[in-house]
Scaffold this motif. Structure first.
Motif, PDB file in Angstrom:
ATOM      1  N   LEU A   3      42.256  84.693 -54.045  1.00  0.00           N
ATOM      2  CA  LEU A   3      41.239  84.104 -54.926  1.00  0.00           C
ATOM      3  C   LEU A   3      40.474  82.996 -54.197  1.00  0.00           C
ATOM      4  CD1 LEU A   3      43.262  83.988 -58.213  1.00  0.00           C
ATOM      5  CD2 LEU A   3      41.074  85.097 -57.924  1.00  0.00           C
ATOM      6  N   ASP A  47      32.187  73.927 -51.025  1.00  0.00           N
ATOM      7  CA  ASP A  47      33.070  74.862 -51.714  1.00  0.00           C
ATOM      8  C   ASP A  47      33.943  75.599 -50.714  1.00  0.00           C
ATOM      9  OD1 ASP A  47      32.246  74.866 -54.603  1.00  0.00           O
ATOM     10  OD2 ASP A  47      30.323  75.061 -53.612  1.00  0.00           O
ATOM     11  N   VAL A  81      42.050  76.307 -67.718  1.00  0.00           N
ATOM     12  CA  VAL A  81      41.667  77.350 -66.764  1.00  0.00           C
ATOM     13  C   VAL A  81      41.917  78.727 -67.353  1.00  0.00           C
ATOM     14  CG1 VAL A  81      42.288  78.379 -64.557  1.00  0.00           C
ATOM     15  CG2 VAL A  81      42.021  75.939 -64.728  1.00  0.00           C
ATOM     16  N   LEU A 103      37.342  66.310 -65.669  1.00  0.00           N
ATOM     17  CA  LEU A 103      37.031  67.678 -66.088  1.00  0.00           C
ATOM     18  C   LEU A 103      36.687  67.743 -67.567  1.00  0.00           C
ATOM     19  CD1 LEU A 103      36.905  70.551 -65.014  1.00  0.00           C
ATOM     20  CD2 LEU A 103      39.258  70.828 -65.664  1.00  0.00           C
ATOM     21  N   VAL A 137      47.483  79.669 -61.151  1.00  0.00           N
ATOM     22  CA  VAL A 137      46.489  79.020 -62.012  1.00  0.00           C
ATOM     23  C   VAL A 137      45.472  78.254 -61.171  1.00  0.00           C
ATOM     24  CG1 VAL A 137      46.208  77.153 -63.657  1.00  0.00           C
ATOM     25  CG2 VAL A 137      47.899  78.896 -64.062  1.00  0.00           C
ATOM     26  N   GLY A 153      44.593  78.925 -58.077  1.00  0.00           N
ATOM     27  CA  GLY A 153      43.707  79.885 -57.430  1.00  0.00           C
ATOM     28  C   GLY A 153      42.665  80.424 -58.391  1.00  0.00           C
ATOM     29  N   LEU A 154      43.098  80.749 -59.614  1.00  0.00           N
ATOM     30  CA  LEU A 154      42.157  81.212 -60.640  1.00  0.00           C
ATOM     31  C   LEU A 154      41.106  80.143 -60.925  1.00  0.00           C
ATOM     32  CD1 LEU A 154      44.135  83.036 -63.459  1.00  0.00           C
ATOM     33  CD2 LEU A 154      42.196  83.880 -62.191  1.00  0.00           C
ATOM     34  N   GLY A 155      41.556  78.893 -60.992  1.00  0.00           N
ATOM     35  CA  GLY A 155      40.626  77.809 -61.283  1.00  0.00           C
ATOM     36  C   GLY A 155      39.596  77.650 -60.191  1.00  0.00           C
ATOM     37  N   ILE A 156      40.038  77.784 -58.930  1.00  0.00           N
ATOM     38  CA  ILE A 156      39.071  77.685 -57.827  1.00  0.00           C
ATOM     39  C   ILE A 156      38.019  78.783 -57.966  1.00  0.00           C
ATOM     40  CG2 ILE A 156      38.818  77.928 -55.333  1.00  0.00           C
ATOM     41  CD1 ILE A 156      41.366  76.566 -54.923  1.00  0.00           C
ATOM     42  N   TRP A 157      38.437  79.942 -58.447  1.00  0.00           N
ATOM     43  CA  TRP A 157      37.491  81.043 -58.570  1.00  0.00           C
ATOM     44  C   TRP A 157      36.620  80.913 -59.819  1.00  0.00           C
ATOM     45  CZ3 TRP A 157      34.636  84.075 -56.165  1.00  0.00           C
ATOM     46  CH2 TRP A 157      34.079  85.200 -56.760  1.00  0.00           C
ATOM     47  N   ARG A 158      37.163  80.378 -60.921  1.00  0.00           N
ATOM     48  CA  ARG A 158      36.451  80.457 -62.197  1.00  0.00           C
ATOM     49  C   ARG A 158      35.482  79.321 -62.473  1.00  0.00           C
ATOM     50  NH1 ARG A 158      39.339  81.357 -67.749  1.00  0.00           N
ATOM     51  NH2 ARG A 158      37.224  81.642 -68.491  1.00  0.00           N
ATOM     52  N   MET A 159      35.820  78.119 -61.973  1.00  0.00           N
ATOM     53  CA  MET A 159      35.074  76.945 -62.418  1.00  0.00           C
ATOM     54  C   MET A 159      33.623  76.966 -61.933  1.00  0.00           C
ATOM     55  SD  MET A 159      36.747  74.994 -64.327  1.00  0.00           S
ATOM     56  CE  MET A 159      38.377  75.144 -65.007  1.00  0.00           C
ATOM     57  N   LEU A 172      31.366  72.586 -57.848  1.00  0.00           N
ATOM     58  CA  LEU A 172      32.316  72.072 -56.857  1.00  0.00           C
ATOM     59  C   LEU A 172      33.294  71.066 -57.444  1.00  0.00           C
ATOM     60  CD1 LEU A 172      33.200  71.639 -53.900  1.00  0.00           C
ATOM     61  CD2 LEU A 172      31.500  69.863 -53.774  1.00  0.00           C
ATOM     62  N   SER A 213      34.221  70.464 -60.559  1.00  0.00           N
ATOM     63  CA  SER A 213      35.198  70.975 -61.519  1.00  0.00           C
ATOM     64  C   SER A 213      36.192  71.909 -60.832  1.00  0.00           C
ATOM     65  CB  SER A 213      34.489  71.691 -62.657  1.00  0.00           C
ATOM     66  OG  SER A 213      33.589  72.635 -62.159  1.00  0.00           O
ATOM     67  N   ARG A 214      35.805  72.462 -59.672  1.00  0.00           N
ATOM     68  CA  ARG A 214      36.764  73.287 -58.938  1.00  0.00           C
ATOM     69  C   ARG A 214      37.887  72.453 -58.348  1.00  0.00           C
ATOM     70  NH1 ARG A 214      32.083  76.137 -56.321  1.00  0.00           N
ATOM     71  NH2 ARG A 214      31.609  77.491 -58.055  1.00  0.00           N
ATOM     72  N   MET A 215      37.584  71.184 -58.056  1.00  0.00           N
ATOM     73  CA  MET A 215      38.604  70.368 -57.396  1.00  0.00           C
ATOM     74  C   MET A 215      39.787  70.081 -58.304  1.00  0.00           C
ATOM     75  SD  MET A 215      36.366  67.669 -55.343  1.00  0.00           S
ATOM     76  CE  MET A 215      35.435  68.172 -53.910  1.00  0.00           C
ATOM     77  N   HIS A 216      39.578  70.073 -59.612  1.00  0.00           N
ATOM     78  CA  HIS A 216      40.687  69.750 -60.520  1.00  0.00           C
ATOM     79  C   HIS A 216      41.768  70.823 -60.520  1.00  0.00           C
ATOM     80  CE1 HIS A 216      38.456  66.331 -61.899  1.00  0.00           C
ATOM     81  NE2 HIS A 216      37.416  67.093 -62.089  1.00  0.00           N
ATOM     82  N   PRO A 217      41.432  72.115 -60.722  1.00  0.00           N
ATOM     83  CA  PRO A 217      42.490  73.124 -60.614  1.00  0.00           C
ATOM     84  C   PRO A 217      43.082  73.190 -59.213  1.00  0.00           C
ATOM     85  CG  PRO A 217      40.546  74.066 -61.587  1.00  0.00           C
ATOM     86  CD  PRO A 217      40.156  72.741 -61.104  1.00  0.00           C
ATOM     87  N   ALA A 218      42.249  72.904 -58.196  1.00  0.00           N
ATOM     88  CA  ALA A 218      42.778  72.908 -56.841  1.00  0.00           C
ATOM     89  C   ALA A 218      43.842  71.835 -56.670  1.00  0.00           C
ATOM     90  CB  ALA A 218      41.636  72.693 -55.850  1.00  0.00           C
TER      91      ALA A 218
END
Lengths: 90, 165, 110
Positions: free
Chosen positions: A16, A29, B82, B134, C20, C22-28, C31, C33-38
């Motif tokens: 992913l 990114d 998520v 977030l 979760v 990995g999914l968050g990096i893909w879904r958000m 940039l 908002s991607r950092m939070h699941p990461a």
């Protein structure tokens, strides 16, 4: 058995993140994705050391954790304020 | 001077822990490597300056345990965000004051914010932090100042609000 | 035996959080908002997987190395994330919000 499940989960998450590294609109990114692929690699090496019952892999894992951090900072230094990156966001 | 010996002890301890062998050759090689590293650090003029006051160190483990609990709670919340079928996020980007005195503890506060999923510190200027959150609830939770007060108390300062910790 | 089961549970939780993340990096959507699941991968996911491995290890040297890996990850990941966010902000990226942010600029994301 549980180690194999953990390996599968790590590889799925890496896939992913890799997709994000290909798709990601800005260079940041991609750096974020690669940084977390690195973190997952650290975990993967540690789990792999337990699968094969060779704890020597933990040393590699430890080293990878440090190199991953240095690499992220180094790449950030390299791309920072590069005018070519700013245009791509629009 | 104390700092030099402290660095030597920490590095040599790391060497011993990571090698796991106690033959004389490896111990001497380790001592030489560590001494060389300390010498290079000395040449770079990074040693024996005035350090930030670290404060009562015994309060740190308590703070870390509390922070681990916070991280777990927020991980679950962000995971539910998520995994939700429709993406229900509402990012906020604001300034948050910090009440720590020394730079070291401000950095610790900023890193605690970044470690907690849901909030992310992006800039640390004179007296305040820029924080990206977030969700609005994560931002309002941070703005209640619980985390800030915890770090300030761990530093050894007085809590500025009357809130019970 | 109980230790085994505990470690399996810990590894399973860690694997869940890693997926979760990995999914968050893909879904958000952007940039920041991607950092939070990461961040979940770095803290909770890595923490639980290493805890599970720690419960399985028999040698004290292995335990020390696992703990050191965890310590390095927990110290370096916020610094890297902070540097990344800071560099992105300096480069002119604006965090995406729902349009009622209190910062002066409201351009939002592309």
């Amino acid at each position: 058995m549980i180690f194999l499940a953990a390996t599968a989960a790590l590889i799925a998450a890496m896939a992913l993140a890799l997709a994000r590294a290909f798709a990601g609109p800005t260079v940041y990114d991609r750096i974020l994705a690669v940084n977390h692929i690195g973190t997952q690699t650290v975990l993967l090496i540690a789990v792999f050391g337990f699968i094969t019952e060779r704890p020597d892999f933990l040393d590699i894992s430890l080293l990878y954790a440090l190199i991953n951090f240095i690499a992220t900072i180094a790449v950030l230094r390299y791309v920072k304020r590069d005018p070519a990156n700013v245009k791509k966001q629009s | 001077m104390l700092h030099t010996f402290g660095l030597f002890a920490v590095l040599f301890g790391t060497w011993i822990l990571l090698s796991g062998h106690f033959t004389p050759f490896l111990m001497i090689a380790g001592a030489i490597c560590v001494a060389f590293t300390v010498y290079v650090t000395f040449r770079m003029d990074l040693l024996d300056h005035q350090r930030d006051y670290i404060g009562p160190v015994w309060r740190l483990p308590v703070y870390w345990l509390w922070l681990a609990g916070q991280i777990l709670v927020w991980s679950i919340i962000i995971s539910s965000k998520v995994l939700a079928p429709r993406l229900n996020i509402d990012p906020a980007f604001e300034r948050v004051p910090c009440t720590q005195k020394s730079d070291l503890w401000r950095v610790l506060y900023a890193n605690s914010i970044t470690l907690t999923p849901g909030t992310l510190s992006t800039n640390l200027r004179n007296g305040d932090l820029e924080v990206h959150a977030l969700t609005q609830s994560a931002m309002s939770d941070l703005k209640t100042g619980k985390l800030d007060q915890r770090v300030t108390v761990a530093e050894g300062g007085k809590p500025t609000t009357g809130e019970k910790l | 035996m109980i230790l085994d089961i505990l470690s399996w549970i810990a590894i399973a939780i860690g694997a869940f959080f890693v997926i979760v993340g990995g999914l968050g990096i893909w879904r958000m959507p952007d940039l920041f908002s991607r950092m939070h699941p990461a961040g979940i991968i770095d803290t909770t996911g890595a923490g639980f997987i290493l805890l599970g491995l720690l419960l399985q290890s028999s040698d004290w040297l292995v335990s020390v190395k696992l703990a050191l890996i965890f310590i390095f990850l927990i110290f370096t990941s916020p610094v890297a994330t902070h540097a990344l966010a800071h560099a992105a902000l300096l480069d002119g990226l604006k965090p995406w919000t729902r349009g009622r942010d209190k910062m002066d600029d409201k351009d939002g994301q592309t």
